[in-house]
Design a protein around this motif. Structure first.
Motif, PDB file in Angstrom:
ATOM      1  N   HIS A  80       9.714  14.243  70.421  1.00  0.00           N
ATOM      2  CA  HIS A  80      10.318  15.422  69.651  1.00  0.00           C
ATOM      3  C   HIS A  80      10.319  14.864  68.040  1.00  0.00           C
ATOM      4  O   HIS A  80      10.625  15.620  67.145  1.00  0.00           O
ATOM      5  CB  HIS A  80      11.636  15.727  70.086  1.00  0.00           C
ATOM      6  N   HIS A 146       9.347  20.025  77.593  1.00  0.00           N
ATOM      7  CA  HIS A 146       9.340  19.469  76.223  1.00  0.00           C
ATOM      8  C   HIS A 146       8.647  20.302  75.119  1.00  0.00           C
ATOM      9  O   HIS A 146       9.219  20.627  73.984  1.00  0.00           O
ATOM     10  CB  HIS A 146       9.281  18.175  76.082  1.00  0.00           C
ATOM     11  N   ALA A 149      10.778  23.588  74.597  1.00  0.00           N
ATOM     12  CA  ALA A 149      11.757  23.476  73.963  1.00  0.00           C
ATOM     13  C   ALA A 149      11.316  23.396  72.153  1.00  0.00           C
ATOM     14  O   ALA A 149      12.067  23.893  71.548  1.00  0.00           O
ATOM     15  CB  ALA A 149      12.509  22.106  74.192  1.00  0.00           C
ATOM     16  N   PHE A 150      10.374  22.606  72.021  1.00  0.00           N
ATOM     17  CA  PHE A 150       9.697  22.424  70.722  1.00  0.00           C
ATOM     18  C   PHE A 150       9.290  23.989  70.031  1.00  0.00           C
ATOM     19  O   PHE A 150       9.716  24.216  69.077  1.00  0.00           O
ATOM     20  CB  PHE A 150       8.711  21.572  70.529  1.00  0.00           C
ATOM     21  N   MET A 165      18.511  19.464  70.576  1.00  0.00           N
ATOM     22  CA  MET A 165      17.209  18.856  71.284  1.00  0.00           C
ATOM     23  C   MET A 165      17.904  17.522  71.915  1.00  0.00           C
ATOM     24  O   MET A 165      17.120  17.200  73.372  1.00  0.00           O
ATOM     25  CB  MET A 165      16.472  18.585  70.210  1.00  0.00           C
TER      26      MET A 165
END
Length: 339
Positions: A80, A146, A149-150, A165
């Motif tokens: 991230h 992930h 989520a980004f 995050m």
């Protein structure tokens, strides 16, 4: 390259000219053409330079400690950090249908991460630290989680959740750790150790190739993570799970000895997360590895105790009873302190 990325992110790939890019970079348009040839080539080289394949490779080489939860947290954080840094590149490449070729070439980066993560999970399985599973599918699931989520925050905010995050990274690592780590194989649906299986079956589950015989016990208590950690590392809590001793310092590299003759050394101390130590009872010939972890739960905090490198089934059964008693002592201590 950065000047081009900034301009394309603001105006779109088609909306910016090479003349504007050259002016923003402080060079002539001719210099830009000599170095990159076309605007598309410039973008392709930017994607190649700033994407994550090289950094993720370094992360797997330098940050892995062979603890599933801890390693997935580290991988998630690095991923991230890179994605946030390259946010403008994603805005450029995903907006324009004419850049499908750039997106296709960029696929080598997630393919590399899939390879790294799958190899890591395979190695964890060989070490006896992962249950039998389709490691490539687990790696893909972790990556999709992930990336999703980004993307959900790429265009500003996440309408579905206010979670940070950091919360996503912690939650995903905990989820995979609970699902795939062998010490959880005996837990029932209520989160407690499964007492319905026979002793022989439990002993077979409790033995792994690399960690030997091991045991895991957990309990959720109605206090915050901060309160649980403060208790466990304080005088009363240390007495409950480590034993009677004087002047124990919970710090990496510190040795300790109890009045009963137990001894060891703290090897990892992560405040508000976990402590790992080499721990040996007075009548043992070799030390075990012990880890106490505090995890956030919906109704408080979960205290997880995991011990590995036990000498055999008898030691495992002995320590199972011991740690269940310790969990009860911790619960009573925390409840007494909360009144």
């Amino acid at each position: 390259m950065q000047a081009a990325i900034d301009l394309m992110a603001d105006k779109g790939f088609k909306g910016v000219s090479t003349k504007e890019i050259a002016a923003a970079a402080g060079v002539s348009e001719m210099t830009l053409f000599r170095r990159f040839g076309t605007k598309l080539t410039l973008l392709e080289q930017a994607v190649e330079r700033y994407h994550y394949a090289v950094e993720m490779t370094s992360a797997f080489e330098e940050k892995i400690v062979w603890d599933l939860g801890e390693d997935l947290r580290s991988i998630g954080r690095v991923y991230h950090e890179i994605m946030a840094r390259n946010r403008k590149l994603y805005l450029i490449v995903l907006k324009d249908d004419a850049l499908a070729g750039v997106r296709e070439k960029a696929q080598r980066h997630p393919k590399k991460m899939l390879e790294l993560l799958t190899d890591y999970l395979n190695e964890m399985r060989l070490k006896g630290k992962l249950v039998e599973t389709d490691t490539q599918m687990q790696a893909m699931t972790f990556m999709w989680m992930h990336f999703g989520a980004f993307i959900s925050r790429l265009y500003g905010g996440d309408p579905l959740s206010e979670a940070s995050m950091a919360d996503v990274i912690e939650s995903s690592a905990d989820l995979f750790d609970r699902a795939l780590a062998p010490q959880y194989a005996e837990w029932g649906s209520d989160g407690e150790m499964d007492k319905t299986s026979g002793r022989e079956e439990r002993s077979a589950v409790g033995k792994t190739k690399d960690a030997g015989y091991q045991i895991g016990v957990r309990r959720t208590v109605p206090v915050t993570v901060e309160a649980a950690w403060r208790f466990l590392t304080g005088t009363e809590g240390l007495r409950a799970w480590l034993g009677e001793a004087e002047d124990i310092v919970v710090r990496e590299g510190e040795n300790f000895a109890t009045r009963d003759g137990d001894s060891g050394r703290f090897t990892v101390v992560k405040p508000l997360s976990h402590v790992r130590l080499q721990w040996m009872k007075s009548d043992w010939e070799a030390p075990s590895t012990l880890q106490i972890r505090v995890l956030p739960a919906k109704q408080g905090a979960t205290i997880s105790i995991h011990q590995e490198k036990l000498s055999g089934p008898a030691a495992r059964e002995q320590m199972k009873a011991h740690w269940e008693g310790v969990q009860e002592a911790i619960r009573m201590g925390l409840e007494g302190g909360s009144r």
